[in-house]
Write a protein that holds these residues in place. Structure first.
Motif, PDB file in Angstrom:
ATOM      1  N   GLY A  51     -16.499  -4.061  12.409  1.00 54.85           N
ATOM      2  CA  GLY A  51     -15.986  -4.367  13.737  1.00 54.85           C
ATOM      3  C   GLY A  51     -15.737  -3.101  14.530  1.00 54.85           C
ATOM      4  O   GLY A  51     -16.060  -1.995  14.090  1.00 54.85           O
ATOM      5  N   ARG A  52     -15.150  -3.277  15.708  1.00 55.45           N
ATOM      6  CA  ARG A  52     -14.863  -2.148  16.600  1.00 55.45           C
ATOM      7  C   ARG A  52     -13.367  -1.857  16.634  1.00 55.45           C
ATOM      8  O   ARG A  52     -12.550  -2.771  16.647  1.00 55.45           O
ATOM      9  N   GLN A  62     -15.940 -10.056  15.202  1.00 59.27           N
ATOM     10  CA  GLN A  62     -16.427 -11.346  15.686  1.00 59.27           C
ATOM     11  C   GLN A  62     -16.622 -12.294  14.521  1.00 59.27           C
ATOM     12  O   GLN A  62     -17.063 -11.903  13.446  1.00 59.27           O
ATOM     13  N   ARG A  63     -16.310 -13.556  14.747  1.00 62.61           N
ATOM     14  CA  ARG A  63     -16.548 -14.583  13.733  1.00 62.61           C
ATOM     15  C   ARG A  63     -18.046 -14.843  13.647  1.00 62.61           C
ATOM     16  O   ARG A  63     -18.784 -14.640  14.605  1.00 62.61           O
ATOM     17  N   GLY A  66     -19.825 -23.162  22.880  1.00 61.81           N
ATOM     18  CA  GLY A  66     -18.891 -22.087  23.190  1.00 61.81           C
ATOM     19  C   GLY A  66     -19.404 -20.733  22.746  1.00 61.81           C
ATOM     20  O   GLY A  66     -20.528 -20.594  22.274  1.00 61.81           O
ATOM     21  N   GLU A  67     -18.558 -19.753  22.917  1.00 60.53           N
ATOM     22  CA  GLU A  67     -18.894 -18.396  22.512  1.00 60.53           C
ATOM     23  C   GLU A  67     -18.212 -18.063  21.192  1.00 60.53           C
ATOM     24  O   GLU A  67     -17.212 -18.678  20.834  1.00 60.53           O
ATOM     25  N   ARG A  68     -18.753 -17.073  20.500  1.00 56.93           N
ATOM     26  CA  ARG A  68     -18.135 -16.621  19.254  1.00 56.93           C
ATOM     27  C   ARG A  68     -16.765 -16.027  19.559  1.00 56.93           C
ATOM     28  O   ARG A  68     -16.593 -15.311  20.529  1.00 56.93           O
ATOM     29  N   GLN A  69     -15.801 -16.359  18.723  1.00 54.79           N
ATOM     30  CA  GLN A  69     -14.454 -15.837  18.911  1.00 54.79           C
ATOM     31  C   GLN A  69     -14.293 -14.522  18.160  1.00 54.79           C
ATOM     32  O   GLN A  69     -15.040 -14.232  17.222  1.00 54.79           O
ATOM     33  N   THR A  70     -13.313 -13.750  18.582  1.00 57.10           N
ATOM     34  CA  THR A  70     -13.042 -12.457  17.966  1.00 57.10           C
ATOM     35  C   THR A  70     -11.638 -12.465  17.377  1.00 57.10           C
ATOM     36  O   THR A  70     -10.696 -12.947  18.002  1.00 57.10           O
ATOM     37  N   MET A 104     -17.730   1.445  16.076  1.00 61.17           N
ATOM     38  CA  MET A 104     -17.981   0.368  15.133  1.00 61.17           C
ATOM     39  C   MET A 104     -17.886   0.969  13.738  1.00 61.17           C
ATOM     40  O   MET A 104     -18.530   1.978  13.455  1.00 61.17           O
ATOM     41  N   ILE A 105     -17.057   0.348  12.893  1.00 59.31           N
ATOM     42  CA  ILE A 105     -16.829   0.885  11.553  1.00 59.31           C
ATOM     43  C   ILE A 105     -16.900  -0.229  10.523  1.00 59.31           C
ATOM     44  O   ILE A 105     -16.799  -1.411  10.844  1.00 59.31           O
TER      45      ILE A 105
END
Length: 174
Positions: free
Chosen positions: A9-10, A34-35, A42-46, A70-71
């Motif tokens: 993730g970031r 992100q999931r 809908g959009e992907r949730q974070t 991003m790691i």
């Protein structure tokens, strides 16, 4: 019991480095992940997860990782109870990182790109950038009476001409 976490993730915040009274380094930061699915239409949730890193890894993260990078994080989940300033009991969970790695190269990190080349997490470049190596050189000639070698298959063309749809599942072994 298994308690393993692997995340990519970031960084949401700059990593914060502190020292315990005994002089042990501890670094905390939030990671936006992100999931892997999106609700219908809908959009992907974070999710925004709290990460804790100890000792030399903490100093490494503080010195080289910055907001927006991003790691990759490998660790485990720990839970704890505490009493807040209003004397209310609270419950928290944190990811205790055992290994933190760069996932993108410097150029991608500075531009906020997604899964660029460069350094990779756990030695893999990530699903978005994976492509099997393709050689433009012809295959070497067979030696002696050996059968000629067939060129390596390239599955990236997506040709489905050799496949046919099975109308009934009665003959399937499962």
């Amino acid at each position: 019991m298994i308690n393993n976490v692997v995340l990519v993730g970031r960084l949401c915040t700059e990593p914060e480095l502190r020292q315990t009274p005994n002089g042990v380094s501890v670094c905390t930061f939030r990671l936006a992940v992100q999931r892997s699915y999106a609700p219908r239409g809908g959009e992907r949730q974070t999710d925004f997860l709290s990460i804790v890193v100890w000792r030399n890894q903490a100093e490494f993260v503080h010195n080289y990782f910055h907001k927006g990078n991003m790691i990759g994080v490998v660790g485990h989940i720990e839970t704890r109870n505490y009493t807040d300033r209003n004397n209310q009991q609270r419950y928290a969970f944190e990811i205790i990182a055992e290994n933190v790695s760069f996932v993108e190269g410097k150029s991608s990190a500075s531009s906020g790109g997604d899964f660029g080349g460069g350094n990779s997490f756990a030695g893999n470049a990530g699903p978005a950038s994976y492509a099997p190596p393709v050689s433009s050189q012809p295959a070497p000639a067979p030696a002696g009476n050996a059968a000629p070698q067939q060129p390596a298959s390239n599955f990236s063309s997506g040709d489905f001409g050799d496949f046919q749809e099975i109308e009934s599942d009665e003959d399937l072994p499962f």
